[in-house]
Design a protein around this motif. Structure first.
Motif, mmCIF file in Angstrom:
data_model
loop_
_atom_site.group_PDB
_atom_site.id
_atom_site.type_symbol
_atom_site.label_atom_id
_atom_site.label_comp_id
_atom_site.label_asym_id
_atom_site.label_seq_id
_atom_site.Cartn_x
_atom_site.Cartn_y
_atom_site.Cartn_z
ATOM 1 N N ALA A 77 0.829 -1.203 0.000
ATOM 2 C CA ALA A 77 0.000 0.000 0.000
ATOM 3 C C ALA A 77 0.868 1.259 0.000
ATOM 4 C CB ALA A 77 -0.918 -0.010 1.214
ATOM 5 N N PHE A 78 1.989 1.218 0.693
ATOM 6 C CA PHE A 78 2.878 2.373 0.743
ATOM 7 C C PHE A 78 3.461 2.677 -0.635
ATOM 8 C CE2 PHE A 78 7.171 4.168 1.472
ATOM 9 C CZ PHE A 78 6.808 5.317 2.152
ATOM 10 N N GLY A 81 -0.106 3.250 -3.133
ATOM 11 C CA GLY A 81 -1.208 4.113 -2.717
ATOM 12 C C GLY A 81 -1.086 5.548 -3.175
ATOM 13 N N ALA A 82 0.132 6.050 -3.321
ATOM 14 C CA ALA A 82 0.357 7.432 -3.758
ATOM 15 C C ALA A 82 1.748 7.519 -4.369
ATOM 16 C CB ALA A 82 0.227 8.409 -2.593
ATOM 17 N N PRO A 85 4.015 9.309 -0.979
ATOM 18 C CA PRO A 85 3.255 9.169 0.268
ATOM 19 C C PRO A 85 3.738 10.080 1.395
ATOM 20 C CG PRO A 85 4.640 7.239 -0.136
ATOM 21 C CD PRO A 85 4.659 8.044 -1.383
ATOM 22 N N VAL A 127 -4.079 9.697 5.688
ATOM 23 C CA VAL A 127 -3.141 8.784 5.012
ATOM 24 C C VAL A 127 -3.654 7.346 5.022
ATOM 25 C CG1 VAL A 127 -1.165 10.236 5.529
ATOM 26 C CG2 VAL A 127 -1.798 8.434 7.138
ATOM 27 N N LEU A 130 -2.502 4.190 2.767
ATOM 28 C CA LEU A 130 -1.123 4.362 2.297
ATOM 29 C C LEU A 130 -0.138 3.470 3.057
ATOM 30 C CD1 LEU A 130 -0.898 8.229 1.742
ATOM 31 C CD2 LEU A 130 -1.545 6.428 0.141
#
Length: 216
Positions: A77-78, A81-82, A85, A127, A130
């Motif tokens: 996810a880290f 996710g973005a 992050p 967050v 993330l």
């Protein structure tokens, strides 16, 4: 080809652009021609958010620096996710700080520094997804504008001067009470004055002048 994953790391193994698995600590074999490795550090991290210009509820400006402790909990996810992050996390701290400071007056914030932080649940919410965990948020430095710093210093100095004057007045009052008690005691017991005179006369180098009008 082989790769070694350290105890504090997790490695994402992508095969032909698709996540195949997360490599745990240890030695792993992979196809270097078809696979891509992305290493994620799982150790706690410190994010410094410095020099934030914030407004209090009474419209006064101050600068606050923050320190946020966090770590990655989900490497997948880290990573996905973005794009950045940590930038998302930085912005979340800024927004939370603005809301926390704007909810209180300057006097309240100076008296209780914990109000500068508030509840960082909203940072966690910002967050979410993330793969991060927020462990602690602390306000490090609080700086007031020049005029406010000068006013605060003058207030402190005035309090200290008042305290010193009060102590001096108390000491003087105590000394006067002691003299008054001594005078009253000598008036009630004249013999004590003669005894004190004899005591002083025994001191080397002391000259005692007796009043001839006094009777022995």
């Amino acid at each position: 080809m082989y790769t070694t994953v350290m105890e504090w790391q997790r490695t994402l193994l992508y095969r032909d652009g698709t996540l195949e698995r997360v490599l745990e600590p240890g030695r792993h074999r992979y196809d270097a021609k078809r696979c891509t490795l992305i290493v994620v550090d799982m150790r706690p991290r410190l994010l410094n958010v410095s020099g934030q210009e914030l407004l209090t509820s009474d419209g006064l400006s101050l600068r606050v620096s923050y320190a946020l402790t966090w770590q990655v909990t989900d490497p997948e996810a880290f990573t996905t996710g973005a794009q950045y992050p940590e930038s998302v996390l930085y912005a979340a701290v800024q927004d939370a700080a603005r809301r926390a400071v704007a909810s209180h007056s300057l006097d309240e914030l100076v008296t209780d520094r914990t109000l500068l932080v508030g509840d960082f649940t909203e940072i966690t919410t910002a967050v979410a997804g993330l793969g991060m965990r927020i462990d602690a948020l602390n306000a490090r430095d609080l700086m007031l504008p020049g005029e406010l710093r000068k006013a605060a210093l003058e207030t402190v100095l005035a309090k200290e001067r008042g305290r010193a004057e009060l102590e001096r007045a108390r000491a003087e009052a105590a000394a006067l009470r002691s003299l008054a008690n001594t005078a009253r005691l000598l008036e009630e017991h004249p013999t004590l004055l003669r005894l004190r005179t004899l005591q002083v006369a025994t001191t080397p180098g002391t000259q005692v002048v007796l009043d001839p009008r006094e009777r022995a």
